[in-house]
Design a protein around this motif. Structure first.
Motif, PDB file in Angstrom:
ATOM      1  N   CYS A  17      -7.563   6.072   9.906  1.00  0.00           N
ATOM      2  CA  CYS A  17      -7.029   5.291   8.782  1.00  0.00           C
ATOM      3  C   CYS A  17      -6.002   6.166   8.071  1.00  0.00           C
ATOM      4  O   CYS A  17      -6.354   7.123   7.412  1.00  0.00           O
ATOM      5  CB  CYS A  17      -8.162   4.895   7.840  1.00  0.00           C
ATOM      6  SG  CYS A  17      -7.563   4.291   6.252  1.00  0.00           S
ATOM      7  N   LYS A  18      -4.735   5.825   8.222  1.00  0.00           N
ATOM      8  CA  LYS A  18      -3.658   6.657   7.655  1.00  0.00           C
ATOM      9  C   LYS A  18      -3.140   6.125   6.322  1.00  0.00           C
ATOM     10  O   LYS A  18      -2.301   6.752   5.686  1.00  0.00           O
ATOM     11  CB  LYS A  18      -2.509   6.757   8.666  1.00  0.00           C
ATOM     12  CG  LYS A  18      -2.943   7.444   9.954  1.00  0.00           C
ATOM     13  CD  LYS A  18      -1.802   7.564  10.926  1.00  0.00           C
ATOM     14  CE  LYS A  18      -2.264   8.312  12.177  1.00  0.00           C
ATOM     15  NZ  LYS A  18      -1.263   8.272  13.233  1.00  0.00           N
ATOM     16  N   GLY A  19      -3.597   4.977   5.936  1.00  0.00           N
ATOM     17  CA  GLY A  19      -3.178   4.402   4.664  1.00  0.00           C
ATOM     18  C   GLY A  19      -3.950   3.122   4.408  1.00  0.00           C
ATOM     19  O   GLY A  19      -4.710   2.676   5.276  1.00  0.00           O
ATOM     20  N   THR A  20      -3.779   2.521   3.222  1.00  0.00           N
ATOM     21  CA  THR A  20      -4.519   1.344   2.731  1.00  0.00           C
ATOM     22  C   THR A  20      -5.920   1.760   2.293  1.00  0.00           C
ATOM     23  O   THR A  20      -6.297   2.918   2.461  1.00  0.00           O
ATOM     24  CB  THR A  20      -4.692   0.177   3.746  1.00  0.00           C
ATOM     25  OG1 THR A  20      -5.694   0.526   4.718  1.00  0.00           O
ATOM     26  CG2 THR A  20      -3.398  -0.196   4.424  1.00  0.00           C
ATOM     27  N   TYR A  21      -6.687   0.797   1.758  1.00  0.00           N
ATOM     28  CA  TYR A  21      -8.089   1.127   1.470  1.00  0.00           C
ATOM     29  C   TYR A  21      -9.047   0.391   2.415  1.00  0.00           C
ATOM     30  O   TYR A  21     -10.129   0.012   2.038  1.00  0.00           O
ATOM     31  CB  TYR A  21      -8.457   0.983  -0.001  1.00  0.00           C
ATOM     32  CG  TYR A  21      -8.016  -0.242  -0.774  1.00  0.00           C
ATOM     33  CD1 TYR A  21      -8.198  -1.537  -0.303  1.00  0.00           C
ATOM     34  CD2 TYR A  21      -7.488  -0.072  -2.059  1.00  0.00           C
ATOM     35  CE1 TYR A  21      -7.837  -2.620  -1.066  1.00  0.00           C
ATOM     36  CE2 TYR A  21      -7.118  -1.159  -2.837  1.00  0.00           C
ATOM     37  CZ  TYR A  21      -7.289  -2.424  -2.337  1.00  0.00           C
ATOM     38  OH  TYR A  21      -6.937  -3.516  -3.097  1.00  0.00           O
ATOM     39  N   PHE A  22      -8.573   0.269   3.660  1.00  0.00           N
ATOM     40  CA  PHE A  22      -9.393  -0.390   4.678  1.00  0.00           C
ATOM     41  C   PHE A  22      -9.682   0.555   5.836  1.00  0.00           C
ATOM     42  O   PHE A  22      -8.803   1.292   6.282  1.00  0.00           O
ATOM     43  CB  PHE A  22      -8.674  -1.623   5.224  1.00  0.00           C
ATOM     44  CG  PHE A  22      -8.334  -2.614   4.158  1.00  0.00           C
ATOM     45  CD1 PHE A  22      -9.345  -3.239   3.428  1.00  0.00           C
ATOM     46  CD2 PHE A  22      -7.019  -2.921   3.862  1.00  0.00           C
ATOM     47  CE1 PHE A  22      -9.042  -4.149   2.420  1.00  0.00           C
ATOM     48  CE2 PHE A  22      -6.701  -3.830   2.865  1.00  0.00           C
ATOM     49  CZ  PHE A  22      -7.708  -4.445   2.141  1.00  0.00           C
TER      50      PHE A  22
ATOM     51  N   TYR B  22       0.826  -1.223   0.000  1.00  0.00           N
ATOM     52  CA  TYR B  22       0.000   0.000   0.000  1.00  0.00           C
ATOM     53  C   TYR B  22       0.854   1.265   0.000  1.00  0.00           C
ATOM     54  O   TYR B  22       0.425   2.314   0.466  1.00  0.00           O
ATOM     55  CB  TYR B  22      -0.973  -0.020   1.199  1.00  0.00           C
ATOM     56  CG  TYR B  22      -1.903  -1.201   1.142  1.00  0.00           C
ATOM     57  CD1 TYR B  22      -2.979  -1.226   0.254  1.00  0.00           C
ATOM     58  CD2 TYR B  22      -1.689  -2.324   1.938  1.00  0.00           C
ATOM     59  CE1 TYR B  22      -3.806  -2.327   0.157  1.00  0.00           C
ATOM     60  CE2 TYR B  22      -2.513  -3.429   1.856  1.00  0.00           C
ATOM     61  CZ  TYR B  22      -3.569  -3.425   0.968  1.00  0.00           C
ATOM     62  OH  TYR B  22      -4.390  -4.525   0.870  1.00  0.00           O
ATOM     63  N   GLU B  23       2.069   1.168  -0.547  1.00  0.00           N
ATOM     64  CA  GLU B  23       2.987   2.320  -0.527  1.00  0.00           C
ATOM     65  C   GLU B  23       2.392   3.556  -1.198  1.00  0.00           C
ATOM     66  O   GLU B  23       2.738   4.677  -0.845  1.00  0.00           O
ATOM     67  CB  GLU B  23       4.330   1.963  -1.195  1.00  0.00           C
ATOM     68  CG  GLU B  23       4.193   1.615  -2.668  1.00  0.00           C
ATOM     69  CD  GLU B  23       5.512   1.270  -3.365  1.00  0.00           C
ATOM     70  OE1 GLU B  23       6.531   1.897  -3.080  1.00  0.00           O
ATOM     71  OE2 GLU B  23       5.490   0.346  -4.210  1.00  0.00           O
ATOM     72  N   HIS B  24       1.491   3.360  -2.162  1.00  0.00           N
ATOM     73  CA  HIS B  24       0.911   4.509  -2.872  1.00  0.00           C
ATOM     74  C   HIS B  24      -0.481   4.869  -2.377  1.00  0.00           C
ATOM     75  O   HIS B  24      -1.201   5.619  -3.031  1.00  0.00           O
ATOM     76  CB  HIS B  24       0.897   4.245  -4.380  1.00  0.00           C
ATOM     77  CG  HIS B  24       2.276   4.059  -4.930  1.00  0.00           C
ATOM     78  ND1 HIS B  24       3.241   5.041  -4.855  1.00  0.00           N
ATOM     79  CD2 HIS B  24       2.877   2.984  -5.515  1.00  0.00           C
ATOM     80  CE1 HIS B  24       4.368   4.592  -5.394  1.00  0.00           C
ATOM     81  NE2 HIS B  24       4.177   3.346  -5.781  1.00  0.00           N
ATOM     82  N   ILE B  25      -0.865   4.302  -1.225  1.00  0.00           N
ATOM     83  CA  ILE B  25      -2.181   4.646  -0.645  1.00  0.00           C
ATOM     84  C   ILE B  25      -1.922   5.096   0.785  1.00  0.00           C
ATOM     85  O   ILE B  25      -2.045   4.329   1.745  1.00  0.00           O
ATOM     86  CB  ILE B  25      -3.158   3.446  -0.705  1.00  0.00           C
ATOM     87  CG1 ILE B  25      -3.202   2.854  -2.122  1.00  0.00           C
ATOM     88  CG2 ILE B  25      -4.555   3.887  -0.274  1.00  0.00           C
ATOM     89  CD1 ILE B  25      -4.148   1.669  -2.287  1.00  0.00           C
ATOM     90  N   ILE B  26      -1.532   6.348   0.905  1.00  0.00           N
ATOM     91  CA  ILE B  26      -1.146   6.872   2.212  1.00  0.00           C
ATOM     92  C   ILE B  26      -1.705   8.271   2.371  1.00  0.00           C
ATOM     93  O   ILE B  26      -1.657   9.072   1.444  1.00  0.00           O
ATOM     94  CB  ILE B  26       0.395   6.783   2.391  1.00  0.00           C
ATOM     95  CG1 ILE B  26       0.819   7.219   3.778  1.00  0.00           C
ATOM     96  CG2 ILE B  26       1.160   7.546   1.331  1.00  0.00           C
ATOM     97  CD1 ILE B  26       2.039   6.491   4.291  1.00  0.00           C
ATOM     98  N   PHE B  27      -2.269   8.540   3.562  1.00  0.00           N
ATOM     99  CA  PHE B  27      -3.009   9.796   3.762  1.00  0.00           C
ATOM    100  C   PHE B  27      -2.364  10.716   4.786  1.00  0.00           C
ATOM    101  O   PHE B  27      -2.834  11.820   5.012  1.00  0.00           O
ATOM    102  CB  PHE B  27      -4.445   9.486   4.218  1.00  0.00           C
ATOM    103  CG  PHE B  27      -5.088   8.371   3.423  1.00  0.00           C
ATOM    104  CD1 PHE B  27      -5.120   8.421   2.040  1.00  0.00           C
ATOM    105  CD2 PHE B  27      -5.647   7.270   4.058  1.00  0.00           C
ATOM    106  CE1 PHE B  27      -5.697   7.401   1.299  1.00  0.00           C
ATOM    107  CE2 PHE B  27      -6.230   6.236   3.330  1.00  0.00           C
ATOM    108  CZ  PHE B  27      -6.247   6.306   1.951  1.00  0.00           C
ATOM    109  N   ALA B  28      -1.337  10.221   5.481  1.00  0.00           N
ATOM    110  CA  ALA B  28      -0.714  11.040   6.530  1.00  0.00           C
ATOM    111  C   ALA B  28       0.784  11.022   6.294  1.00  0.00           C
ATOM    112  O   ALA B  28       1.435   9.992   6.470  1.00  0.00           O
ATOM    113  CB  ALA B  28      -1.041  10.464   7.900  1.00  0.00           C
ATOM    114  N   GLY B  29       1.327  12.130   5.865  1.00  0.00           N
ATOM    115  CA  GLY B  29       2.777  12.198   5.644  1.00  0.00           C
ATOM    116  C   GLY B  29       3.194  11.388   4.433  1.00  0.00           C
ATOM    117  O   GLY B  29       2.379  11.087   3.555  1.00  0.00           O
ATOM    118  N   THR B  30       4.472  11.003   4.413  1.00  0.00           N
ATOM    119  CA  THR B  30       4.957  10.226   3.272  1.00  0.00           C
ATOM    120  C   THR B  30       5.231   8.796   3.742  1.00  0.00           C
ATOM    121  O   THR B  30       5.393   8.545   4.931  1.00  0.00           O
ATOM    122  CB  THR B  30       6.272  10.823   2.713  1.00  0.00           C
ATOM    123  OG1 THR B  30       7.172  10.985   3.813  1.00  0.00           O
ATOM    124  CG2 THR B  30       6.041  12.156   2.035  1.00  0.00           C
TER     125      THR B  30
END
Ligand code: GLN
Length: 381
Positions: free
Chosen positions: A311-316, A202-210
């Motif tokens: 939820c800071k990343g993934t699509y879950f 999920y490296e390209h599905i992230i919502f907080a920082g890098t």
């Protein structure tokens, strides 16, 4: 032969993703369980695959993957993480991340080795360790935010520890590892021969920082197999194209397994992805696409009695249902599918010894219409 066949995995049944998707289909429920998009991929990517089939790229790919794809992955890795894997010796294209995980575990884990997993963890890790004679050592993440438990992880290391598997952004919790975690891990592992298997699908599905790839940390990169998957990034989970990056001596051993596990990965799909990767926006835009989905889903869920975790990343999206029911999560998830018509994944199945924390995992890689219809049903509870 009429005697029962001895099982190598007596305590393992059918994966929860298959169980819940099948139940959803049987009940006509909206399927927010197994992680896959219910919308199409970019038509251009599909057209590329067809074009390469018509061009005759239909025979075995080279065992480590086609060179243009390995070169594009090397360039992307250098641009994002400042690490330049050699395409010839340090990158292998695999049939999904699942194959890469299995190949890494089979390459390095032998009888009696201990492998540390951070629980809850993705369901393929533990059976793969056990099939290769390894012993699973579970270290729990700290609920409810599922942070790394540094004290417990340090205490779990023994002279038998062969590998540690990490996963950030994390399935099923949506938690991410921080820069401080990675620096701490670098110190923890220095002066050991422990191999780090880093599942970064999920490296390209992230919502907080890098995204803190282990490849940003040279002292981690030198001991790591980093695994990713185009299934998540380009909405093509059914293509099963993933890859592994590792220093040449580790990759040499990895390929010894890969060559006899699948040998190689679908040729026209590799060419299509290689061409598609020429435009970095295609993977750089994925986080904002899914951030919108996450926000839409969370907004809609305000109308329900579920309590959502960050939820800071993934699509879950993880949700606590204690306000609705005190049933165990597997019982509740089955009931929700059958009676309310929404399928989810109970989080206890991601533990070796199922824990009862009353969490369900919702996949929000769905059209807004699917999410609206699902939440309409959930709001009745
Ligand atoms: N990774 C997906 C999930 O977590 C499912 C993959 C699978 O079905 N094997 O739901």
């Amino acid at each position: 032969m009429n005697q029962a066949v001895p099982s190598k995995l007596p305590h393992i049944g059918t994966t929860i993703f298959t169980v819940m998707s099948a139940l959803a289909a049987e009940c006509g429920a909206i399927n927010l369980s197994q992680g896959f998009p219910d919308f199409g991929t970019d038509e251009h990517l599909a057209a590329l695959a067809y074009a390469y089939m018509k061009k005759g790229m239909n025979q075995y790919a080279p065992m480590p993957g086609i060179m243009p794809l390995r070169e594009r992955i090397a360039a992307k890795t250098e641009a994002l993480y400042g690490y330049s894997p050699h395409p010839e010796t340090e990158i292998t294209i695999t049939s999904g991340a699942t194959e890469a995980l299995y190949a890494a575990i089979a390459a390095f884990v032998t009888q009696g080795d201990e492998v540390i997993v951070l629980e809850p963890c993705y369901d393929s890790y533990m059976p793969a360790i056990e099939l290769n004679g390894g012993k699973v050592i579970g270290v729990p993440l700290i609920a409810p935010h599922f942070e790394l438990n540094r004290v417990a992880l340090a205490a779990a290391i023994t002279p038998c520890t062969r590998a540690i598997i990490i996963n950030s952004p994390h399935n099923p919790t949506g938690a991410i590892m921080s820069q401080a975690d990675m620096l701490w891990l670098e110190n923890l592992l220095s002066n050991t021969d422990i191999i780090l298997i880093s599942d970064e699908v999920y490296e390209h599905i992230i919502f907080a920082g890098t995204h803190e790839s282990v490849l940003k940390y040279p002292r981690l990169a030198e001991r790591s197999v980093v695994i990713s998957s185009f299934g998540k990034t380009f909405h093509i989970t059914g293509w099963k194209v993933g890859y592994a990056i590792a220093p040449a001596p580790l990759m040499r051993e990895f390929r010894k397994v890969h060559q006899f596990l699948t040998f190689s990965t679908a040729t026209p799909l590799q060419y299509a992805i290689a061409e598609y990767l020429q435009q970095p926006e295609r993977y750089l835009e994925v986080s904002s696409f899914y951030k919108q989905k996450r926000d839409t889903f969370c907004q809609l869920m305000q109308a329900t009695r579920f309590s959502l975790m960050p939820c800071k990343g993934t699509y879950f999206q993880l949700a606590n249902y204690s306000a609705i029911s005190s049933e165990p999560d597997t019982t509740f998830a089955i009931w929700l599918t059958k009676e309310i018509g929404v399928a989810t994944v109970p989080v206890s199945v991601f533990y070796r010894l199922p824990k009862q924390e009353h969490f369900l995992r919702f996949c929000f890689a769905k059209t807004d219409e699917t999410l609206e219809r699902a939440v309409e049903r959930l709001a009745k509870l």
